[in-house]
Motif scaffolding. Structure first.
Motif, short mmCIF file in Angstrom:
data_model
loop_
_atom_site.label_atom_id
_atom_site.label_comp_id
_atom_site.label_asym_id
_atom_site.label_seq_id
_atom_site.Cartn_x
_atom_site.Cartn_y
_atom_site.Cartn_z
N PRO A 175 6.12 0.67 7.37
CA PRO A 175 5.33 1.08 8.72
C PRO A 175 5.65 2.65 9.09
CG PRO A 175 6.36 -1.06 8.70
CD PRO A 175 6.80 -0.53 7.39
N ALA A 176 4.52 3.30 9.39
CA ALA A 176 4.86 4.71 9.88
C ALA A 176 5.05 4.65 11.27
CB ALA A 176 3.77 5.44 9.34
N GLY A 177 5.14 3.83 11.76
CA GLY A 177 5.34 3.56 13.36
C GLY A 177 4.72 2.55 14.24
N ALA A 178 4.92 2.83 15.60
CA ALA A 178 4.16 1.79 16.68
C ALA A 178 2.74 2.22 16.33
CB ALA A 178 4.82 2.02 17.87
N ASP A 179 1.77 1.42 16.71
CA ASP A 179 0.41 1.50 16.71
C ASP A 179 0.23 2.26 17.99
OD1 ASP A 179 -2.30 1.69 16.66
OD2 ASP A 179 -2.40 -0.26 16.13
N ILE A 180 -0.22 3.80 17.68
CA ILE A 180 -0.16 4.57 18.61
C ILE A 180 -1.58 4.48 19.48
CG2 ILE A 180 -0.59 6.98 19.26
CD1 ILE A 180 0.66 7.86 16.62
N ARG A 181 -2.49 3.64 19.13
CA ARG A 181 -3.91 3.33 19.93
C ARG A 181 -3.57 2.31 21.01
NH1 ARG A 181 -7.98 5.37 16.23
NH2 ARG A 181 -6.83 5.75 14.13
N GLY B 200 9.42 6.66 13.33
CA GLY B 200 9.36 6.03 14.49
C GLY B 200 9.56 4.67 14.59
N GLY B 201 8.95 3.63 15.21
CA GLY B 201 9.11 2.29 15.27
C GLY B 201 9.48 1.71 13.77
N GLY B 202 8.82 2.10 12.82
CA GLY B 202 9.17 1.88 11.25
C GLY B 202 10.53 2.19 10.97
N LEU B 203 10.96 3.12 11.39
CA LEU B 203 12.43 3.64 10.91
C LEU B 203 13.42 2.52 11.92
CD1 LEU B 203 14.67 5.11 9.35
CD2 LEU B 203 14.49 6.78 10.97
N GLU B 204 12.88 2.38 13.11
CA GLU B 204 13.64 1.69 14.16
C GLU B 204 13.98 0.14 13.46
OE1 GLU B 204 11.52 2.80 17.46
OE2 GLU B 204 13.25 3.41 18.36
N VAL B 205 12.82 -0.40 12.74
CA VAL B 205 12.80 -1.61 12.27
C VAL B 205 13.85 -1.50 11.16
CG1 VAL B 205 11.48 -3.34 10.83
CG2 VAL B 205 10.53 -2.46 12.95
N GLU C 258 -6.90 16.12 16.39
CA GLU C 258 -6.83 16.95 15.06
C GLU C 258 -7.11 16.20 14.17
OE1 GLU C 258 -2.72 18.05 15.83
OE2 GLU C 258 -2.11 17.00 13.90
N ARG C 259 -7.02 14.93 14.20
CA ARG C 259 -7.78 13.99 13.03
C ARG C 259 -9.27 13.73 13.15
NH1 ARG C 259 -2.57 13.36 13.53
NH2 ARG C 259 -1.26 12.91 11.60
N ALA C 260 -9.83 13.81 14.46
CA ALA C 260 -11.11 13.48 14.59
C ALA C 260 -12.09 14.90 14.14
CB ALA C 260 -11.46 13.22 15.99
N GLY D 21 -12.26 16.96 11.80
CA GLY D 21 -12.85 17.01 10.63
C GLY D 21 -13.97 16.04 10.29
N LYS D 22 -14.28 15.01 11.18
CA LYS D 22 -15.06 13.86 10.85
C LYS D 22 -16.54 14.08 11.54
CE LYS D 22 -11.33 10.30 10.29
NZ LYS D 22 -10.37 10.04 11.21
N LEU D 23 -17.48 14.65 10.50
CA LEU D 23 -18.67 15.17 11.09
C LEU D 23 -19.73 14.30 10.58
CD1 LEU D 23 -18.20 18.87 10.69
CD2 LEU D 23 -17.79 17.57 12.86
N GLY E 74 1.05 -1.24 0.05
CA GLY E 74 0.13 0.13 -0.09
C GLY E 74 0.80 1.21 -0.01
N ARG E 75 0.36 2.04 0.95
CA ARG E 75 0.94 3.61 0.73
C ARG E 75 2.57 3.72 1.48
NH1 ARG E 75 -3.68 6.92 4.14
NH2 ARG E 75 -1.93 8.31 4.94
N THR E 76 2.80 2.94 2.46
CA THR E 76 3.89 3.16 3.00
C THR E 76 4.71 2.00 3.61
OG1 THR E 76 4.78 4.54 5.00
CG2 THR E 76 2.64 3.59 5.33
#
Ligand code: CAA
Length: 697
Positions: A59-65, A100-105, A271-273, A275-277, A55-57
């Protein structure tokens, strides 16, 4: 094999494709999948392993959730060590953002190839933590101490070319990440290239870590994570690799358990939530290919600049040719800034100022714009005249927007024959720099007009917040209240300088009196005059010291003096000696005996006033959720991001204690300190503002 990591064998190479949309975050399933993949590759006799992201990337990091929940093995640091210590040759192929974790991997693999558009970075400090899976130990070993500290403390995303020069990646090649990764792995195998664990590379050079730590702490205005990250890099330089990793872990856990981490992660998701209306689900925005701007003062010129930079042609209307030329000069000045910072080329600068910008003095030239933003003087009669003219000339379906900061959008809309097309788009000055956009929705505003506002905000790179109609909308209404709390404290014995210092120590970019000086004291003066003319409630406390400063010609930075004296430049403010006598005269006239305030009480009263008004704003539906208030204050009012916003701060303080304080202060002034019904309700139900965010998201 886990769904989140696909295993494929291509000749001698075991290919591990991470498949966890949208950003291939390293959640539990991905970590487990990578570990199983390495083990299987070793068992099945592969000679090399390739890791890439589908897909688009990458890994862009650890799962912040997963933060704040009990961690499930394999943990990221162990996984990174396991990858690095594999007897096989491990290669990563990077596209998108390896963060983040993606670059660490990636740094745990032995060789790294990337596509030209790839970006890498360790942005953990923005989430209140530090790279906790060896990033602070491995990055300095490949890029050097100085570069690693710069990247880790700023969290900057670094492009492929710079990463190659810094030694973070080994090669850049255009193409599909799987294909270029496979070719590279096979080439390395053919060459008999050795495994190359970063942990075995020499320790990075020493530096004056104490000085860097102190400078970083100061720059962070109270934010701890960048400074603590410096100590982790220091460990890389001074300790053997394994001990350095242990130190990194200790420091990581310290930050992970901090309120700052909680505040920053709240800000990330808020800041991501925002715009979700629900009202916009399935609603398409109207196309906007040409923008009109009415008025070329600071605000209009800033809005036009932002639009031009986003690629939108602009027609700017002014009252006279001279005013139009002055507006053009302002826009050119703004664009010069973008040119200097390398955001646009000289050629683009000329194209934007000469071709994309059209100046006019005739409303007829607005006949074909798709959206027009009025940024004229803040006066209802003036605005009504503008909207009547727009109604006469604009094409059907054009969106008619006002940049008013407090006037009633419904009243403006009622002067047109198309109130459904009217909306408030409240930008913050300077409009080409400030990220906040309040999208003010009137009673009759059509949903696709709201969607168009959000789409425009996105195009202009803004963070847009939906607001309802009231005096000052979300931000300025709350500001008026906490600013009043500061004025009350002045009357009762605090000084503007103590208040500014206390709030700057809390983390605000500037205290309220320094902000007034920057904005211009004439603005507040005009508002006070308007409110007095409209008739103030007799119970409201008033003061005159700020009016007297204005009467003496002191409007703040622009006249050289306001609450402060700026004769040594804006960065070297000194108290203006004329201010305290005016305050003392005010106190004497009102028969007030001044008392001492601690910094703690100043912050508590100021914040309680902010939160209480914000709770009214949410309770009345002016802001949809508490998080909309948080984002407004973070992006428009210099609220310290590491505290998450006022509502998050209030949750972390505990709402019952805050309500008890407000009730106590109401005994001195029951007009100002009227508890918000929503605050009382949440306390009665044992709920937090964040519970409300969840209910309404
Ligand atoms: N974990 C979980 N979800 C994430 C995420 C992450 N690391 N990064 C992004 N997402 C989610 C977003 O919340 C968003 O979800 P919704 O669509 O439900 O709102 C979705 O992915 C897309 O994100 P964006 O809207 O931000 O997309 P974008 O294309 O504008 O930006 C990005 C992509 C540059 C990766 C950006 O999302 C970003 O900066 N993410 C954070 C990266 C980061 O901080 N990584 C470090 C994590 S901490 C770590 O790794 C430390 C450690 O060692 C433990």
């Amino acid at each position: 094999m886990s769904e989140a990591v696909r295993y494929e064998r291509v000749g001698d190479v075991a290919v591990l494709a991470v498949n966890n949309p949208p950003v291939n975050a390293l959640g539990h399933a991905v970590r487990a999948g990578l570990q199983e993949g390495i083990e299987r590759a070793e068992k099945e006799g592969a000679r090399a392993v390739l890791i890439y992201g589908e897909g688009r990337t990458f890994p862009a990091g650890a799962d912040i959730r997963e933060f704040g929940k009990p961690p499930q093995p394999p943990h990221l640091p162990e996984l990174c060590n396991r990858i690095e210590s594999s007897p096989l040759l491990v290669v990563s192929s990077i596209h998108g953002t390896a963060l983040g974790g993606g670059l660490e991997v990636a740094l745990s693999t032995h060789y790294r190839i990337a596509v030209p558009s790839a970006k890498v970075g360790l942005p953990e400090v923005h989430l209140g933590i530090l790279p906790g899976a060896g990033g602070t130990q491995r990055l300095p070993r490949v890029a050097g101490t100085e570069k690693a500290i710069e990247m880790i403390t700023t969290g900057r995303h670094v492009g492929a070319k710079e990463a190659l020069e810094a030694g973070i990646i080994d090669r850049i090649e255009d193409g599909d990440p799987r294909e270029i990764g496979l070719a590279y792995a096979n080439e390395l195998l053919e060459q008999g290239a050795p495994r190359r664990p970063v942990s075995e590379m020499p320790a990075p050079a020493p530096a004056d870590f104490d000085a860097i730590y102190n400078a970083t702490l100061k720059k962070g205005r109270g934010q701890l994570s960048p400074a603590v990250a410096v100590r982790a890099v220091q460990a890389a330089s001074e300790l053997p690799f394994d001990e350095g990793l242990r130190r990194e872990r200790e420091l990581f856990m310290e930050l992970m358990n901090s309120d700052q981490r909680e505040g920053l992660i709240h800000a990330f998701f808020a800041e991501r939530a925002v715009g979700k209306l629900p009202e916009l689900e399935g609603v398409s925005p109207r196309p906007v290919n040409k923008l009109g701007v009415i008025g070329g003062g600071t605000m209009g010129a800033g809005i036009a600049t932002a639009a031009l930079l986003s690629g939108l042609p602009v027609v700017l209307l002014e009252m006279s040719d001279e005013a139009a030329q002055a507006a053009k000069a302002r826009i050119a000045g703004n664009l010069q800034g973008a040119l200097k910072r390398g955001k646009i080329s000289q050629e683009q600068f000329e194209q934007l100022t000469e071709k994309a910008l059209t100046l006019t003095t005739s409303y007829d030239d607005l006949a074909d714009v798709d959206l027009v933003i009025e940024a004229v003087f803040e006066d209802m009669d003036v605005k009504k005249k503008v909207f009547a003219q727009l109604d006469a000339v604009c094409k059907p379906g054009a969106v008619l927007a006002s940049n008013t900061s407090y006037l009633n959008i419904d009243e403006i809309a009622a002067t047109t024959s198309r109130p459904q097309d009217v909306i408030g788009l409240h930008f913050f000055s300077p409009a080409h720099v400030m990220k906040l956009l309040e999208i003010v929705v009137g009673d009759k505003t059509a949903p696709d007009v709201v969607a168009t506002g959000f789409a425009l905000g996105k195009r202009l790179g803004k963070v847009s917040v939906r607001a309802g109609v009231c005096d000052g909308f979300i931000g300025n209404r709350i500001l008026a209240t906490y600013r009043t709390a500061a004025d009350h404290m002045i009357l009762d014995g605090a000084t503007p300088y103590q208040i500014d210092e206390a709030l700057e120590a809390f983390g605000f970019a500037m205290g309220p009196f320094a902000v007034s000086d920057l904005a211009g004291l004439d603005i507040g003066w005009a508002v006070r005059k308007r409110k007095r003319a409209e008739g103030m409630d007799p119970r409201a406390r008033d003061s005159t010291y700020a009016d007297k400063l204005c009467e003496a010609g002191h409007f703040g930075q622009k006249t050289g003096k306001g609450f402060y004296d700026y004769s040594d430049g804006p960065r070297n403010r000194k108290p203006n000696p004329e201010v305290m006598p005016l305050i003392e005269a005010d106190r004497a006239a009102q028969g007030i005996t001044p008392r001492e305030f601690t910094d703690e009480e100043i912050v508590r009263r100021y914040m309680a006033a902010m939160v209480n008004e914000a709770a009214k704003v949410v309770g009345e539906g002016i802001a949809r959720r508490p998080l909309d208030v948080d984002v407004t204050l973070l992006y428009g009012y210099g609220f310290p991001r590491y505290r998450g916003g006022p509502m998050k701060w209030a949750d972390m303080q505990g709402l019952p204690g805050l309500l008890a304080d407000i009730q106590e202060w109401a005994k001195e002034d029951d007009y100002f300190w009227q508890p918000a019904p929503l605050l009382e309700q949440l306390v009665a139900e044992g709920k937090t503002f964040d519970d409300l965010n969840k209910e309404k998201s």
